[in-house]
Design a protein around this motif. Sequence first.
Motif, PDB file in Angstrom:
ATOM      1  N   ALA A 205     -27.618 -16.051  52.190  1.00  0.00           N
ATOM      2  CA  ALA A 205     -27.654 -16.617  53.541  1.00  0.00           C
ATOM      3  C   ALA A 205     -27.978 -18.106  53.509  1.00  0.00           C
ATOM      4  CB  ALA A 205     -28.676 -15.865  54.390  1.00  0.00           C
ATOM      5  N   ALA A 206     -28.706 -18.536  52.482  1.00  0.00           N
ATOM      6  CA  ALA A 206     -29.050 -19.956  52.337  1.00  0.00           C
ATOM      7  C   ALA A 206     -27.932 -20.756  51.679  1.00  0.00           C
ATOM      8  CB  ALA A 206     -30.331 -20.095  51.521  1.00  0.00           C
ATOM      9  N   GLY A 207     -26.830 -20.090  51.337  1.00  0.00           N
ATOM     10  CA  GLY A 207     -25.679 -20.792  50.790  1.00  0.00           C
ATOM     11  C   GLY A 207     -25.601 -20.840  49.284  1.00  0.00           C
ATOM     12  N   LEU A 208     -26.446 -20.088  48.593  1.00  0.00           N
ATOM     13  CA  LEU A 208     -26.399 -20.085  47.130  1.00  0.00           C
ATOM     14  C   LEU A 208     -25.269 -19.179  46.661  1.00  0.00           C
ATOM     15  CD1 LEU A 208     -30.172 -20.194  46.819  1.00  0.00           C
ATOM     16  CD2 LEU A 208     -28.724 -21.590  45.366  1.00  0.00           C
ATOM     17  N   ASP A 209     -24.402 -19.743  45.838  1.00  0.00           N
ATOM     18  CA  ASP A 209     -23.270 -18.976  45.332  1.00  0.00           C
ATOM     19  C   ASP A 209     -23.529 -18.581  43.883  1.00  0.00           C
ATOM     20  OD1 ASP A 209     -23.011 -21.367  44.034  1.00  0.00           O
ATOM     21  OD2 ASP A 209     -21.091 -21.923  44.958  1.00  0.00           O
ATOM     22  N   GLY A 210     -22.495 -18.135  43.196  1.00  0.00           N
ATOM     23  CA  GLY A 210     -22.658 -17.731  41.799  1.00  0.00           C
ATOM     24  C   GLY A 210     -23.289 -16.361  41.684  1.00  0.00           C
ATOM     25  N   ARG A 211     -23.657 -16.013  40.481  1.00  0.00           N
ATOM     26  CA  ARG A 211     -24.123 -14.672  40.185  1.00  0.00           C
ATOM     27  C   ARG A 211     -25.579 -14.480  40.596  1.00  0.00           C
ATOM     28  NH1 ARG A 211     -20.565 -12.272  36.655  1.00  0.00           N
ATOM     29  NH2 ARG A 211     -21.556 -10.317  37.257  1.00  0.00           N
ATOM     30  N   ILE A 212     -25.828 -13.404  41.321  1.00  0.00           N
ATOM     31  CA  ILE A 212     -27.168 -13.011  41.737  1.00  0.00           C
ATOM     32  C   ILE A 212     -27.326 -11.527  41.449  1.00  0.00           C
ATOM     33  CG2 ILE A 212     -28.780 -12.759  43.663  1.00  0.00           C
ATOM     34  CD1 ILE A 212     -27.399 -15.071  45.058  1.00  0.00           C
ATOM     35  N   MET A 213     -28.481 -11.164  40.909  1.00  0.00           N
ATOM     36  CA  MET A 213     -28.772  -9.758  40.609  1.00  0.00           C
ATOM     37  C   MET A 213     -30.095  -9.365  41.257  1.00  0.00           C
ATOM     38  SD  MET A 213     -29.443  -8.002  36.893  1.00  0.00           S
ATOM     39  CE  MET A 213     -30.020  -6.304  36.765  1.00  0.00           C
ATOM     40  N   CYS A 214     -30.172  -8.114  41.749  1.00  0.00           N
ATOM     41  CA  CYS A 214     -31.443  -7.576  42.234  1.00  0.00           C
ATOM     42  C   CYS A 214     -31.614  -6.171  41.679  1.00  0.00           C
ATOM     43  CB  CYS A 214     -31.510  -7.574  43.751  1.00  0.00           C
ATOM     44  SG  CYS A 214     -30.306  -6.515  44.550  1.00  0.00           S
ATOM     45  N   TRP A 215     -32.878  -5.744  41.516  1.00  0.00           N
ATOM     46  CA  TRP A 215     -33.117  -4.514  40.766  1.00  0.00           C
ATOM     47  C   TRP A 215     -34.097  -3.521  41.373  1.00  0.00           C
ATOM     48  CZ3 TRP A 215     -33.619  -9.367  38.250  1.00  0.00           C
ATOM     49  CH2 TRP A 215     -34.892  -9.938  38.280  1.00  0.00           C
ATOM     50  N   LEU A 216     -34.778  -3.849  42.456  1.00  0.00           N
ATOM     51  CA  LEU A 216     -35.779  -2.928  42.982  1.00  0.00           C
ATOM     52  C   LEU A 216     -35.254  -2.271  44.260  1.00  0.00           C
ATOM     53  CD1 LEU A 216     -38.598  -1.787  42.481  1.00  0.00           C
ATOM     54  CD2 LEU A 216     -39.514  -3.650  43.875  1.00  0.00           C
ATOM     55  N   TRP A 217     -34.652  -1.097  44.077  1.00  0.00           N
ATOM     56  CA  TRP A 217     -34.014  -0.384  45.175  1.00  0.00           C
ATOM     57  C   TRP A 217     -34.800   0.879  45.534  1.00  0.00           C
ATOM     58  CZ3 TRP A 217     -29.683  -1.895  47.909  1.00  0.00           C
ATOM     59  CH2 TRP A 217     -29.006  -3.021  47.411  1.00  0.00           C
ATOM     60  N   THR A 218     -34.735   1.223  46.813  1.00  0.00           N
ATOM     61  CA  THR A 218     -35.249   2.509  47.281  1.00  0.00           C
ATOM     62  C   THR A 218     -34.136   3.195  48.060  1.00  0.00           C
ATOM     63  OG1 THR A 218     -36.174   1.382  49.225  1.00  0.00           O
ATOM     64  CG2 THR A 218     -37.671   1.809  47.373  1.00  0.00           C
ATOM     65  N   PRO A 219     -34.218   4.520  48.200  1.00  0.00           N
ATOM     66  CA  PRO A 219     -33.148   5.237  48.908  1.00  0.00           C
ATOM     67  C   PRO A 219     -32.891   4.661  50.305  1.00  0.00           C
ATOM     68  CG  PRO A 219     -34.551   6.782  47.752  1.00  0.00           C
ATOM     69  CD  PRO A 219     -35.210   5.444  47.622  1.00  0.00           C
ATOM     70  N   GLY A 220     -31.612   4.554  50.638  1.00  0.00           N
ATOM     71  CA  GLY A 220     -31.228   4.013  51.930  1.00  0.00           C
ATOM     72  C   GLY A 220     -31.193   2.510  51.998  1.00  0.00           C
ATOM     73  N   GLY A 221     -31.313   1.837  50.861  1.00  0.00           N
ATOM     74  CA  GLY A 221     -31.316   0.379  50.839  1.00  0.00           C
ATOM     75  C   GLY A 221     -29.989  -0.207  51.306  1.00  0.00           C
ATOM     76  N   PRO A 222     -29.944  -1.512  51.487  1.00  0.00           N
ATOM     77  CA  PRO A 222     -28.733  -2.167  52.017  1.00  0.00           C
ATOM     78  C   PRO A 222     -27.638  -2.334  50.965  1.00  0.00           C
ATOM     79  CG  PRO A 222     -30.400  -3.822  51.601  1.00  0.00           C
ATOM     80  CD  PRO A 222     -31.048  -2.481  51.311  1.00  0.00           C
ATOM     81  N   TRP A 223     -27.147  -1.223  50.449  1.00  0.00           N
ATOM     82  CA  TRP A 223     -26.140  -1.268  49.393  1.00  0.00           C
ATOM     83  C   TRP A 223     -24.862  -1.978  49.849  1.00  0.00           C
ATOM     84  CZ3 TRP A 223     -27.924   0.117  44.772  1.00  0.00           C
ATOM     85  CH2 TRP A 223     -28.946   1.072  44.676  1.00  0.00           C
ATOM     86  N   ARG A 224     -24.351  -1.568  51.031  1.00  0.00           N
ATOM     87  CA  ARG A 224     -23.079  -2.155  51.474  1.00  0.00           C
ATOM     88  C   ARG A 224     -23.211  -3.663  51.655  1.00  0.00           C
ATOM     89  NH1 ARG A 224     -21.278  -3.718  56.120  1.00  0.00           N
ATOM     90  NH2 ARG A 224     -22.968  -2.719  57.278  1.00  0.00           N
TER      91      ARG A 224
END
Length: 396
Positions: free
Chosen positions: A75-94
């Motif tokens: 949302a801040a305009g950062l492009d390129g590769r980003i990874m996130c790893w701490l998920w819980t059920p029902g997270g914002p996958w889409r």
Amino acid sequence: MNETASLRARAEIDLAALRANVRALRERASGAQLMAVVKSDGYGHGAVPCARAAREAGATWLGTATPHEALALRAAGLDGRIMCWLWTPGGPWREAIEADVDVSVSAMWALREVVAAAATAAGRPARVQLKADTGLGRGGCQPADWPELVAEARAAERTGTIRITGLWSHFACADEPGHPANAAQLAAFRDMVAYAEKEGVDPEVRHLANSPATLTLPEAHFDLVRTGIAMYGVSPAPELGTPAELGLRPVMTLAAAVALVKDVPAGHGVSYGHHYATPAETTLGLIPVGYADGIPRHASGRGPVLVGGTVRTAAGRVAMDQFVVDLGGDRPEPGAEAVLFGPGDRGEPSVEDWAVAADTIGYEIVTRIGSRVPRVYVNESAEPAGSAHPTGGAPQ
């Protein structure tokens, strides 16, 4: 008047130091790409400004813990590769898929949720990285369950629903050089990667090394290293050396304005519980930050602060909004600068000094600095000289 001069407290963030740290870590990375980890609001330094500076210094990936942190970077305009790893059920996958964020999967429930979300996403496969538990016992898939996870991920990949972009894990004891768990985890990771590749996985990146492993275990660098705390110029562990010994410079300087100086007699109790009483007639200085700002209460009676060219110690308990130092008869003017920690150029304490005082680690000291303390960014431009401006806890 200087815009920052009237601030009760400030956390000055030197983005030139951060860029220099990223470049130094890239040199240590044995040719691997570098992921700049900016979780927890950039370890308290401000995720967006630090992410931009890290990109300028050659970081090819950005890493976050939560998906909401990753989406905020987009949302801040950062492009390129980003990874996130701490998920819980029902997270914002889409939302993560549509933002082209690489998502980590450690278990079958997560794989099935991301596959279902990818079916509704706007015309792109999910970028999935499979995480192996090689011995940390936290996130990641156990070796016994790895074949099932790999098989189902490969089946989804064959349908075009997902793309397996990475295989990764995390060290438990990389901050303890020579710990036997390091070699065991490295061997386990190689085995689990080999199995996945035998089953047809062709990842873009394989990664295991965090900050301490980047500094001390070149055999663990693989395709990508994930640098968090070291990028901010804080040593991952005393056993590895000071920031200067590691070729790093602390990025955050925490300072406050002395709010009050007063004379008190001998035997005067100071702060809650009177755990400190003045041994002689003296002067007391009021430092207007406390545990609501992230100053650890566990450092009561021990936390160091530079006032008037001399390092003082918190006298008595750290309170919610303030603590006191015994000035020993000195009388700095109200508004004089009190430096809790910084790079040490003026003899001020370090993050590591506060960690020792609070019986914790440097990571906690910087990440706990709260939103009441404005972040003031200096050297925002990639040029040597830059401007400074204060922001609140959520950097612009």
